[in-house]
Design a protein around this motif. Structure first.
Motif, PDB file in Angstrom:
ATOM      1  N   ASN A  61       0.839  -1.201   0.000  1.00  0.00           N
ATOM      2  CA  ASN A  61       0.000   0.000   0.000  1.00  0.00           C
ATOM      3  C   ASN A  61       0.878   1.257   0.000  1.00  0.00           C
ATOM      4  N   LEU A  62       1.703   1.358  -1.022  1.00  0.00           N
ATOM      5  CA  LEU A  62       2.691   2.431  -1.073  1.00  0.00           C
ATOM      6  C   LEU A  62       2.066   3.814  -1.208  1.00  0.00           C
ATOM      7  N   HIS A  63       0.944   3.906  -1.874  1.00  0.00           N
ATOM      8  CA  HIS A  63       0.311   5.223  -2.014  1.00  0.00           C
ATOM      9  C   HIS A  63       0.035   5.833  -0.638  1.00  0.00           C
ATOM     10  N   GLU A  64      -0.547   5.040   0.214  1.00  0.00           N
ATOM     11  CA  GLU A  64      -0.832   5.533   1.568  1.00  0.00           C
ATOM     12  C   GLU A  64       0.455   5.789   2.334  1.00  0.00           C
ATOM     13  N   ALA A  65       1.415   4.851   2.196  1.00  0.00           N
ATOM     14  CA  ALA A  65       2.684   4.996   2.917  1.00  0.00           C
ATOM     15  C   ALA A  65       3.400   6.278   2.512  1.00  0.00           C
ATOM     16  N   TYR A  66       3.405   6.590   1.207  1.00  0.00           N
ATOM     17  CA  TYR A  66       4.117   7.778   0.742  1.00  0.00           C
ATOM     18  C   TYR A  66       3.512   9.043   1.336  1.00  0.00           C
ATOM     19  N   GLY A  67       2.218   9.074   1.417  1.00  0.00           N
ATOM     20  CA  GLY A  67       1.581  10.245   2.010  1.00  0.00           C
ATOM     21  C   GLY A  67       2.006  10.467   3.447  1.00  0.00           C
ATOM     22  N   ILE A  68       2.138   9.384   4.172  1.00  0.00           N
ATOM     23  CA  ILE A  68       2.587   9.476   5.562  1.00  0.00           C
ATOM     24  C   ILE A  68       4.045   9.910   5.616  1.00  0.00           C
TER      25      ILE A  68
END
Length: 778
Positions: A543-550
Motif C-alpha cells: 500500500n505504497l500510495h498511503e505509505a508515501y503520504g505518511i
C-alpha cells in the motif's frame, strides 16, 4: 603467549599463529582463535586429549534450536568428533603429566590447517613424539579431517587410542538433542543420529579411522563401544622404539536443514548419503582430502589476497587472520543463514546475527565478493517475516528487524536477562531486544550500499526495494509527535552506545530513520515513473500510495539533533548534561567492562561514558551530511569518553582518524583492533572470536588507510597510509568490475582487469581509468 613469526615450510611468512607453550589458562583463547570452519560448520580447536575447562564445540550453521520455553533459540553444540582417549602403557596421556618439550600448536592461515607437535617424556623412561593435524574442508563442506602420528623415541610402549563420536556435550548445560540411533558398519564406519528437541533438525554424523604403522596398513580389529550418546572404537597395539603409528580420521556431518534436502528430505536417504560420502573419504585418506582443501583455500587467497609492506610484519598477519575467519564463518553456501557475532568459534551470543553483519562485515563482501554480499542480504529479506511479526507485536506497522536474529522466521531472539548488577546483586535485563531499534535502518542502509556499489538491479527488484519500503513504513509508525516542540521524535531507545538505555532522540537512530524514509521516498518516485509494473506490484503488497503520504507528511518534521555552539552534536537529549568522570583507569583495561567492577549500568548511564562509537558511526555512514569541522570537533569530544568496550568501536574511530589525517592515531587504533583476538589478553576470546571486529580490520585498511568510500553513488579513493607502510594492494569490485589497486606513499595504481573504463574520484578529483592508470598520491 602467541607467536606470529613462524614461517611455513616454503619460507612464507605472515601466515602462522603459534602457541609455543601449553597452558591450561589459555585453553579457551586458543580454542577460539585457532578455530576451523568453512561457513557450513565451525569447529572449536580443543585438544584431542581432554582438559578441565575445555570447550568442545561443533556448530552447523542455521540449525537453531530452543532448549525450552524459558530460553532463546541458539546454535546447538553437535556431537564431538575430535576427542581421543590416548593411553600409554595403560595410563591416560595428558600434557599435565610428564615432561613436554618442543611444544607447538599452529594455525596455518594459508591452508587452514591446525597442527600440534611436541615431544612427551612419561617420566619413567618412555619418550614419544606426537603430531596432531586437523582441517575442516573447504572443498567438501561436510567433511572434517584429523590425523595423529606417534613416533616412539624411547620405548617400547603399549599404545591405545579410543576415538569416535561423542554426543555427551551441551551448550553450557543446555542439551539440545534427543538421543538417536548409533551404528558401527563393518567395524569401521561409525554413525550417530541426533535430533534437536524443538526445531526437529536431524543430524547424521559419521566417522571412520585408518591405522598404519611405519606407513603400512595394520589389520587390527578394534574394540567397539556404543554407549549413551556415544559411539567409539579403540585400537591397542605394541610399538617398538623407532616405530611410528599413524591414525587418519575422517568425519562427515549432514543435517536435515541442508539446502539439498529442502522440500525433499528423508532420514534414510540422508543416512545413506553420509555413509557413501564417508566411505569415499575414508578411501581417499587425510592427505588427499587435505590437498583438495588446501587448493580451495589457495583460490580464496587468490581472490581476496591483500598485500601490506610494513615495518611491522604483524600488520599483514592481522589482516590475513581477519580474512581467514571471515571465510570460515560466512555461510556462502546458503542464503537462509547469517553470520553469528562470534562466527562459529564459540557459544557467545548463541550464534545470533546482529547489525555487525551489515555495518562491519558486509562492506568486505560488497567490495571483495558481491555474490556473497547478496546472499547475506537475501537472508535479511527472508527475515522480513520475523521483522513484520515483531513490528505487529510491538504495535507498529511495517518491518521491525530483530536485534538478534537466528533462523529467518524466528523473529526476535535476544535473551531477556544478562549479567549480575554489581550494586543490587540482581540479574540485569537486556533491553536491546526491546528498544535497540536502529538495526532496522542499518539493514536498509546496507541494501542501499550494496546496490550503489554493485548496480545489481535484479536484487533490488526481487528483494531490496521491499526491504527499504517496509522498514520505512515501520519508522513512520514509530515516530512520536511532540506537540510542544512541533516535531517528530524517537524516544525510549538504545543507540549504538549500549551504556545509555531508555534515551530520547539518540542522534544515530534519528538520522538513520530519516535516511531510511527519505530513501524509500526516492525509490517510490523512481519506480512510479520508470517501472510502473514493478511499482504496481509493491503498491499492492505494501500500500505504497498511503505509505508515501505518511512519509511526506513526517519526513521534514523528524528531529535531527544539530551541533551546538561548540559544534558538538548531542548523542541524545541528556548525554551532554551528564556527569564527567576520569576514565583513565578503564581505558587500558585487561578485560572489557571493567567499569562495572565499580559502577552498575544505571550509574554508568548517568555519566558521559560511551561503550562504543555512536555519533562517530553516524559520521562514517552518512559522512556527506556533516562538515569536516563538525566531525573533528565531535571526534575530539567523544573519543576521550569512549571506552571501546565493544569490539565494534576501534575500527570506526581508526577510519575517522585516517580521514582527519591523524595517521598515528589511526594506526594505533587499527593495531588495537588486530589485538582484540590476537593480543596478549588471555580471556579476550573465551566465548569466541569477534566477528565484527574482524570485518572492521579490513575496513581500517581499505576504507581507512586506502580511503575507499562510496559517496553519492561514486567510488572515492583517498589514501593516507601509515608512515611505516610502503605498500598496500588489494582487489576491489565496483559495478561488476574487479579492480586491482596498489598504493604506495608516492603513487596510486588502478587496474581494471576487465579492461572496461571506470570512473572514480582520486583525492577528490574525478578520474577515468581505461585499463591501467597511475596517479600521484598527494
Amino acid at each position: 603467549m602467541l607467536n606470529y613469526n613462524k614461517t611455513l615450510p616454503d619460507g612464507a611468512s605472515g601466515w602462522v599463529v603459534t602457541e609455543e607453550r601449553f597452558s591450561n589458562l589459555a585453553l579457551a583463547k586458543c580454542e577460539a582463535v585457532m578455530a576451523l570452519g568453512n561457513g557450513y560448520m565451525g569447529l572449536r580447536s580443543a585438544a584431542e586429549e581432554s582438559y578441565v575447562g575445555e570447550k568442545r564445540n561443533l556448530f552447523v550453521n542455521g540449525t537453531f534450536n530452543r532448549f525450552d520455553e524459558l530460553e532463546v533459540s541458539e546454535l546447538p553444540n553437535a556431537a564431538d568428533v575430535t576427542r581421543m582417549d590416548i593411553r600409554i602403557d595403560g595410563k591416560c596421556f595428558s600434557l599435565d603429566q610428564g615432561e613436554v618439550k618442543a611444544y607447538s600448536r599452529s594455525l596455518n592461515l594459508r591452508e587452514a590447517e591446525l597442527v600440534r607437535t611436541f615431544i612427551w617424556n612419561s617420566g619413567d623412561g618412555k619418550e614419544l613424539e606426537f603430531t596432531f593435524r586437523r582441517f575442516v574442508s573447504l572443498d567438501q563442506l561436510h567433511l572434517i579431517g584429523l590425523k595423529l602420528e606417534v613416533k616412539v623415541l624411547r620405548g617400547p610402549v603399549h599404545l591405545s587410542v579410543a576415538s569416535g563420536i561423542d554426543a555427551q556435550v551441551s551448550n553450557s548445560g543446555s542439551q539440545h538433542f534427543h538421543e538417536g540411533e548409533k551404528r558401527i558398519y563393518d567395524k569401521t564406519f561409525l554413525e550417530l543420529i541426533q535430533t534437536t528437541t524443538e526445531s526437529k533438525v536431524d543430524f547424521v554424523i559419521g566417522a571412520s579411522h585408518k591405522l598404519k604403522v611405519d606407513g603400512g596398513t595394520v589389520d587390527l580389529a578394534p574394540a567397539m563401544e556404543i554407549d549413551r550418546r556415544k559411539v567409539a572404537v579403540a585400537y591397542s597395539l605394541n610399538l617398538e622404539e623407532g616405530q611410528t603409528l599413524t591414525l587418519d580420521k575422517v568425519a562427515a556431518v549432514y543435517t536435515s536443514r541442508d539446502k539439498q534436502f529442502a522440500g525433499n528430505y528423508s532420514l534414510p536417504a540422508m543416512r545413506a548419503e553420509v555413509l557413501d560420502v564417508l566411505k569415499t573419504a575414508h578411501e581417499s585418506g587425510y592427505e588427499t582430502l587435505f590437498s583438495k582443501h588446501a587448493a580451495a583455500w589457495a583460490k580464496v587467497w587468490e581472490n581476496y589476497g591483500i598485500t601490506i609492506e610494513s615495518g611491522n610484519p604483524f600488520d599483514l598477519l592481522g589482516v590475513r587472520f581477519a580474512l581467514y575467519h571471515l571465510v570460515a564463518m560466512t555461510p556462502a553456501h546458503d542464503n537462509r543463514m547469517g553470520i553469528g557475532a562470534k562466527g562459529l568459534s564459540g557459544e557467545g551470543y548463541k550464534g545470533h546475527s546482529f547489525w555487525d553483519t551489515e555495518i562491519f562485515i558486509l562492506p568486505f563482501y560488497i567490495y571483495s565478493n558481491p555474490q556473497i554480499a547478496r546472499s547475506l542480504l537475501e537472508y535479511r529479506y527472508l527475515g522480513l517475516e520475523g521483522a513484520r511479526s515483531k513490528a505487529k507485536e510491538n504495535g507498529y506497522a511495517g518491518a521491525m528487524y530483530p536485534w538478534e536474529a537466528a533462523w529467518p522466521s524466528d523473529g526476535e531472539v535476544t535473551p531477556v536477562w544478562g549479567a549480575v548488577d554489581i550494586v543490587t546483586g540482581e540479574q540485569t535485563k537486556i533491553w536491546s531486544g526491546f528498544i535497540e531499534q536502529h538495526i532496522t535502518s542499518d539493514i536498509a542502509y546496507a541494501v542501499w550500499h550494496y546496490f550503489r556499489a554493485t548496480g545489481d538491479v535484479d536484487f533490488m527488484e526481487d528483494y531490496g526495494y521491499e526491504i527499504i519500503f517496509d522498514t520505512a513504513v515501520f519508522w513512520a509508525s514509530r515516530l512520536e509527535w511532540n506537540e510542544a516542540q512541533g516535531r517528530y521524535e524517537i524516544n525510549e531507545v538504545v543507540g549504538p552506545d549500549e551504556y545509555k538505555e531508555h534515551v530520547d532522540n539518540n542522534a544515530f537512530t534519528n538520522y538513520m530513520a530519516h535516511f531510511n524514509i527519505e530513501l524509500a521516498m526516492q525509490y517510490y518516485k523512481e519506480l512510479e515513473q520508470n517501472q510502473p509494473e514493478l511499482f504496481a506490484r509493491y503498491n499492492k503488497l505494501l500500500n505504497l500510495h498511503e505509505a508515501y503520504g505518511i512519509w511526506e507528511s513526517k519526513l521534514d518534521l523528524i528531529y535531527l539533533p544539530q551541533p551546538n555552539e561548540r559544534l558538538i552534536i548531542p548523542q541524545d537529549d541528556t548525554y551532554l548534561q551528564k556527569e564527567i568522570i576520569d576514565l583513565t583507569p578503564y581505558k587500558d583495561q585487561e578485560k572489557v567492562g571493567s567499569i562495572f567492577n565499580d559502577y552498575n549500568l544505571d550509574q554508568v548511564g548517568n555519566m558521559q561514558i560511551s561503550k562504543q562509537a555512536d555519533i562517530m558511526m553516524l559520521f562514517f555512514l552518512l559522512e556527506n551530511k556533516f562538515s569536516p569541522e563538525v566531525k573533528r570537533a565531535n571526534y575530539d569530544y567523544y573519543e576521550e569518553k569512549t571506552l571501546h568496550d565493544s569490539s565494534l568501536s576501534l575500527s570506526t574511530h581508526s577510519i575517522l582518524a585516517s580521514d582527519f589525517g591523524d595517521k598515528t592515531l589511526a594506526y594505533r587504533l587499527f593495531q588495537r583492533a588486530t589485538e582484540i583476538d590476537l593480543g596478549p589478553k588471555v580471556h579476550s576470546s573465551d566465548a569466541g572470536i569477534h566477528a565484527a571486529s574482524l570485518g572492521g580490520i579490513w575496513e581500517c585498511a581499505v576504507m581507512g588507510f586506502a580511503g575507499v568510500r562510496m559517496l553519492d553513488g561514486q567510488l572515492h579513493l583517498a589514501p593516507k597510509l601509515p608512515e611505516h607502510w610502503d605498500k598496500l594492494a588489494f582487489p576491489l569490485y565496483w559495478q561488476g568490475q574487479r579492480l586491482e589497486i596498489s598504493i604506495t606513499p608516492q603513487e596510486i595504481s588502478i587496474c581494471s582487469t576487465a579492461g572496461q573504463p571506470v570512473s572514480l574520484f582520486v583525492h577528490g578529483q574525478l578520474q577515468e581509468v581505461q585499463s591501467t592508470a597511475i596517479f600521484a598520491n598527494l
